[in-house]
Every structure is written in C-alpha cells, then in structure tokens.
Motif scaffolding. Structure first.
Motif: not given
Length: 268
Positions: A133-161
């Motif tokens: 339930s994060t506002p981070v979008r799949a098509g968003q540039s990673i360079a535009s994200l804050s530190g917390g949003q980047r950590q969210t992406v790292a957590i999302a990466r763990t959920l793939l499998n």
C-alpha cells in the motif's frame, strides 16, 4: 488470534573468522506471522546471523530447519527457494532505471529465450508495491525517490517469490522520522499478510514499536530472548551493554532530570 507454528529454527549455530568467534552456539526460533528484532552492540554477531539466514555465510557448526525440515542454506538462491528473502543496508539501485526495473534487477522476466518481458515485470512490480500500500509507482524513476521510498522498493524486491520469511538488516538506518514511520508500517503490513520478519535494528523505540519478540545478542551469543510486551528499555539496554538494570535505570533518570532542568539565566 492467528495460529502460529515454528517457521525457522537455528540450533547451535557457530561461525569463526580466524581468531574471531562471530557466532557461538546460537539458538533461535521464529514463528509464523511474527516480527523478531535482533539487537546488540557493534560486533555482537547480528549481521553474521542474518547473513547465515540469507545464505550469504555458511556456519561452521549447527543446523537450520525450515518448517521442521533440516536444510542447508548454502547460497542466496537456496534461501530464496526455501522462502527466505533478504534486504540489507544501503540497497543498490541503478539510478537510470525505473522502480520496476530495479525491483527485477538481476532477475529479469523474459519472453522466450532472449526478449525481456517489460510488461510482465511492470505488472508484477505494481502487484508487490500494492501489497505494501505504498504510493511509490512501478514506472517512477528510482532517482526521484526519498530514502524511505528506496527502502520500500528494497522490501518490495523481497516479495517477488512470495517468501515466508523476510530478513531486514537495519531497515530504518539513516531515515528521517517520517520515513522511518512509513517503513515500520510496511513491516507491520508484512506480518498482517502472513509473513514473518527478522530485523536487525539499533533503534530501540522502533524495535518496541513493531516487534513481537526481541533477541539480544552479545559477543556472538544470544544472551536473552523476550516477548516485547514483557520487557523494558532498561532491561534490554542492560543486556546489550552488560551492566546492571539498576545502573541503566539510574542513568536514564539522571538524563531525564538534566533535560527537564530550566535554563540558567532565564526570565523570571
């Protein structure tokens, strides 16, 4: 109350690097739907322990069981196969790629033998981001994200499998208060979705905010395990530092007294 069962059990785990005994006879049990915080001072063995769980480090002795079956976590791929996913401090991203591409970095989906499945990756990335339930979008540039949003992406990466256990090493390190609150909320969502989490964390307020159990490490051993509701800051700090709980309580009272004193020379 949700039914819980043993997900991961470590028995007698030991690891030595030359003359340094990083882990010594470590026992640890993680239940399903549980957040376990591992705390301790620098050099306590926390990172080595989570690296063992991630398949990055193989112990010299001991055994690991997943859902009651003894396994060998001899690689990250094996850990992932067994339902254990990890995210470590300062996750690496490609700044020129979007969120979807970074979530799949090194694990790209393909159509046939060679063509990359960008549409499939985008859809899956959006799915795992929606799980948090994060506002981070799949098509968003990673360079535009804050530190917390980047950590969210790292957590999302763990959920793939679709893992059962997620291992997080200092997930709130270097984040602002607001960003930390967001990441802690995502960790709680993981538990609500039926997953277990082991997180190494040095910030005790964050630990007490979300953890079900607190594992205290000191000099490569587990010196205490607490249900969070049954312990206190003073007790955990005393176990981390190796001093008495009374001494810690006295220091905390003295500090509180100093911070509450009026400034000298103030207006009457």
């Amino acid at each position: 109350m949700c039914h819980q069962s043993t997900l991961i059990e470590l028995r007698g785990i030991s690891k030595r690097y030359g003359n340094v005994e990083a882990l010594r006879d470590v026992n640890l049990v993680v239940q399903t739907r549980q957040i376990v915080a591992v705390v301790g001072d620098s050099g306590a063995g926390k990172s080595t322990l989570v690296h063992v769980l991630a398949g990055l480090v193989q112990p010299d002795a001991g055994s690991i069981a997943v859902r009651g079956e003894t396994v060998k976590l001899d690689s990250v791929a094996k850990a992932v196969e067994l339902g254990i996913a990890s995210a470590f401090q300062q996750p690496q991203f490609c700044e020129n790629l979007d969120v979807s591409a970074n979530i799949f970095l090194g694990r790209e989906m393909r159509q046939g033998l060679s063509m990359r499945d960008d549409a499939g990756m985008y859809a899956k990335a959006r799915e795992v981001l929606n799980t948090l339930s994060t506002p981070v979008r799949a098509g968003q540039s990673i360079a535009s994200l804050s530190g917390g949003q980047r950590q969210t992406v790292a957590i999302a990466r763990t959920l793939l499998n679709n893992p059962s256990l997620i291992v997080l090493d200092e997930p709130t390190s270097s984040l602002s208060v607001t960003q930390t609150a967001e990441v802690l909320d995502y960790i709680v969502r993981l538990r609500s979705a039926g997953r277990s989490v082991i997180m190494v964390c040095h910030d005790l307020p964050n630990v007490f905010a979300v953890a079900d159990r607190i594992v205290v490490m000191r000099h490569g051993t587990v010196c205490a395990v607490h249900a969070t509701a049954d312990t206190t800051y003073e007790e955990v700090i005393a176990e981390i530092s190796g001093v008495s709980k009374g001494a810690v309580a006295n220091r905390m009272r003295a500090r509180a007294s100093r911070t509450s004193m009026p400034c000298a020379g103030g207006a009457e």
